[in-house]
Design a protein around this motif. Sequence first.
Motif, PDB file in Angstrom:
ATOM      1  N   GLU A  69     -17.137  71.607 160.958  1.00 42.59           N
ATOM      2  CA  GLU A  69     -18.573  71.415 160.735  1.00 42.59           C
ATOM      3  C   GLU A  69     -19.274  72.666 160.227  1.00 42.59           C
ATOM      4  O   GLU A  69     -20.205  72.591 159.431  1.00 42.59           O
ATOM      5  N   CYS A 109     -18.273  67.284 151.897  1.00 42.61           N
ATOM      6  CA  CYS A 109     -18.937  68.548 152.247  1.00 42.61           C
ATOM      7  C   CYS A 109     -20.416  68.217 152.420  1.00 42.61           C
ATOM      8  O   CYS A 109     -21.069  67.728 151.488  1.00 42.61           O
ATOM      9  N   GLU A 110     -20.945  68.475 153.610  1.00 48.59           N
ATOM     10  CA  GLU A 110     -22.319  68.056 153.914  1.00 48.59           C
ATOM     11  C   GLU A 110     -23.369  68.666 152.982  1.00 48.59           C
ATOM     12  O   GLU A 110     -24.223  67.936 152.458  1.00 48.59           O
ATOM     13  N   PRO A 111     -23.363  69.982 152.719  1.00 45.24           N
ATOM     14  CA  PRO A 111     -24.411  70.549 151.868  1.00 45.24           C
ATOM     15  C   PRO A 111     -24.343  70.052 150.417  1.00 45.24           C
ATOM     16  O   PRO A 111     -25.361  70.071 149.717  1.00 45.24           O
ATOM     17  N   HIS A 112     -23.175  69.657 149.973  1.00 42.83           N
ATOM     18  CA  HIS A 112     -23.013  69.319 148.553  1.00 42.83           C
ATOM     19  C   HIS A 112     -22.588  67.869 148.318  1.00 42.83           C
ATOM     20  O   HIS A 112     -22.060  67.539 147.270  1.00 42.83           O
ATOM     21  N   ARG A 113     -22.859  67.037 149.304  1.00 47.21           N
ATOM     22  CA  ARG A 113     -22.447  65.640 149.158  1.00 47.21           C
ATOM     23  C   ARG A 113     -23.170  64.964 147.993  1.00 47.21           C
ATOM     24  O   ARG A 113     -22.581  64.170 147.254  1.00 47.21           O
ATOM     25  N   GLN A 114     -24.441  65.244 147.832  1.00 49.94           N
ATOM     26  CA  GLN A 114     -25.205  64.640 146.750  1.00 49.94           C
ATOM     27  C   GLN A 114     -24.709  65.089 145.378  1.00 49.94           C
ATOM     28  O   GLN A 114     -24.985  64.433 144.370  1.00 49.94           O
ATOM     29  N   GLY A 171     -19.819  78.398 151.478  1.00 45.45           N
ATOM     30  CA  GLY A 171     -20.909  77.487 151.754  1.00 45.45           C
ATOM     31  C   GLY A 171     -20.504  76.038 151.916  1.00 45.45           C
ATOM     32  O   GLY A 171     -21.326  75.137 151.730  1.00 45.45           O
ATOM     33  N   HIS A 172     -19.238  75.786 152.283  1.00 42.26           N
ATOM     34  CA  HIS A 172     -18.749  74.410 152.401  1.00 42.26           C
ATOM     35  C   HIS A 172     -18.274  74.106 153.824  1.00 42.26           C
ATOM     36  O   HIS A 172     -17.952  75.009 154.598  1.00 42.26           O
ATOM     37  N   ASN A 173     -18.227  72.818 154.135  1.00 44.74           N
ATOM     38  CA  ASN A 173     -17.573  72.356 155.339  1.00 44.74           C
ATOM     39  C   ASN A 173     -16.826  71.068 155.026  1.00 44.74           C
ATOM     40  O   ASN A 173     -16.862  70.579 153.892  1.00 44.74           O
ATOM     41  N   LEU A 228     -20.291  76.005 158.199  1.00 47.53           N
ATOM     42  CA  LEU A 228     -20.140  76.426 156.800  1.00 47.53           C
ATOM     43  C   LEU A 228     -19.299  77.693 156.758  1.00 47.53           C
ATOM     44  O   LEU A 228     -19.539  78.631 157.522  1.00 47.53           O
TER      45      LEU A 228
END
Length: 214
Positions: A116, A139-144, A98-100, A118
């Motif tokens: 880009e 990583c876009e989905p987990h940047r926060q 689930g990462h990029n 996942l």
Amino acid sequence: MKRRDFIRNAGGATAALGAGASATAGTAAAQEDGGGGGGQQPDFGGYTDDAQGGSYEDLRGQGEVTIDVGGGDGLAFLPTGVWIDSGTTVTFEWSSGGHNVLFEEAPEGAGVSGHEALENEGFSFDITFDTGGIYKYYCEPHRQSGMQGAIAVGEDVPTVAAGGGGPKELHDLGVPIQAHWVGSATVLGIIVSIVFTFYVLKYGESANTGTGRR
């Protein structure tokens, strides 16, 4: 205290003061010269300070380096920050899914691109870093959640002192230390010692000792 003991102690204190001041002057000079150039690591501008993992490795001298994507608790790049030589190939290897990998910042003309889509555990891709400078990615989905990392390439990168958990010098706290100030303090200390020694020789020892003049 006997006059002889006082003079001997005063002389020892003066010598110690001079030695301590000389050491401080050497430290101040080293700070002005950049501290000798040792114990430095890349300055990532705070980008990795709150990142998951938070590890740093100096991997210069290695032609191939691996970064674990989704390591640790599954939301980290490990090592989080690295320093490599120009021309080093970095393999981004997924250990969880689930990462990029997307680059937020790269040196001008570097021409690097991340991945880009996942991907799941077991996926990997390579980038050869030829252009020197600082690269920041996430990583876009987990940047926060703090899943981001940074790479320094080559020798011409901004650096900061490694560590930072030890005692702070006055210079580091914003107090400028000049070598001539230390020299002035040394001279003043010697003069004060001479004045006290002269006083005891001229007027005798303290009446409290029971041996001085009354």
